[in-house]
Design a protein around this motif. Structure first.
Motif, mmCIF file in Angstrom:
data_model
loop_
_atom_site.group_PDB
_atom_site.id
_atom_site.type_symbol
_atom_site.label_atom_id
_atom_site.label_comp_id
_atom_site.label_asym_id
_atom_site.label_seq_id
_atom_site.Cartn_x
_atom_site.Cartn_y
_atom_site.Cartn_z
ATOM 1 N N ARG A 180 -23.084 -22.645 -4.895
ATOM 2 C CA ARG A 180 -23.969 -23.189 -3.868
ATOM 3 C C ARG A 180 -23.612 -22.492 -2.575
ATOM 4 N NH1 ARG A 180 -22.830 -26.449 0.016
ATOM 5 N NH2 ARG A 180 -21.039 -27.373 -1.041
ATOM 6 N N VAL A 201 -25.589 -21.336 1.593
ATOM 7 C CA VAL A 201 -26.729 -21.484 2.502
ATOM 8 C C VAL A 201 -27.409 -20.123 2.618
ATOM 9 C CG1 VAL A 201 -27.469 -22.055 4.845
ATOM 10 C CG2 VAL A 201 -25.640 -23.374 3.757
ATOM 11 N N ASP A 223 -29.898 -25.085 1.588
ATOM 12 C CA ASP A 223 -28.898 -25.157 0.525
ATOM 13 C C ASP A 223 -29.501 -24.467 -0.687
ATOM 14 O OD1 ASP A 223 -26.720 -26.574 1.688
ATOM 15 O OD2 ASP A 223 -27.918 -28.407 1.596
ATOM 16 N N CYS A 249 -26.435 -32.122 -3.567
ATOM 17 C CA CYS A 249 -27.291 -31.982 -2.378
ATOM 18 C C CYS A 249 -28.693 -31.562 -2.823
ATOM 19 C CB CYS A 249 -26.698 -30.986 -1.383
ATOM 20 S SG CYS A 249 -26.638 -29.296 -1.952
#
Length: 171
Positions: free
Chosen positions: A87, A89, A94, A123
């Motif tokens: 994961r 950005v 995200d 998330c």
């Protein structure tokens, strides 16, 4: 305890898939996996030089916005690193991505690893992209609940070849 998933692979062998955090000792093998020409062709990426790959991971280790996992295949007492999933950005979202060693394509490993990853990384929304012509990755993302938002052209960059991109989101 590390997340794991026990099942048979598509080639009929049994084994479990486990995720564990990427450690510096994993980087040599992860570099080799991500330098494979067929994988880069499928992803529409340019292999990073070894120094750039290691430098990027050194930054990832200290960035709370990055969560990197090794994908291990366990059979009996043997464990083998078969890829990674992360994961991070990207473009303010995200996002996630994965990379499987070519010797392990078509065995259901990516789908099982993504299922484990989504149970750990909760998330949402979570974004993903793939080359439009990468039918296998598109199918894996859709099977795991991602929705295709559409297609766009991606310009050439230091890391990517010019290509058509499929954008996905998991809400």
């Amino acid at each position: 305890m590390q997340p794991s998933h026990e099942s048979k692979t598509r080639d009929g062998t049994s084994g479990s898939i486990r995720l564990r955090r990427v450690e510096p000792r994993d980087l040599g093998l992860l570099y080799e996996i991500q330098a494979q020409p067929d994988g880069n062709d499928m992803a529409g990426t340019k292999p990073r030089p070894r120094e750039a790959f290691f430098a990027a991971w050194e930054k990832h280790f200290t960035d709370p916005g990055v969560s990197g996992w090794v994908i291990e295949r366990h059979a009996g007492d043997a464990a083998e690193i078969v890829g990674s999933i992360s994961r991070f950005v990207a473009d303010g979202h995200d996002s996630m991505g994965y990379w499987i060693a070519q010797d392990h394509w078509g065995k259901g490993i990516a789908s099982r690893a993504l299922t484990l990853f989504l149970a750990q990384e909760t998330c949402r929304p979570l974004h993903a992209t793939t080359a439009k012509n990468n039918a296998a990755s598109r199918k894996i993302l859709e099977r795991c609940g991602f929705e295709c938002l559409g297609f766009r052209f991606g310009e050439e960059t230091e890391r990517y070849l010019p290509r058509d991109i499929a954008d996905f989101v998991l809400r």
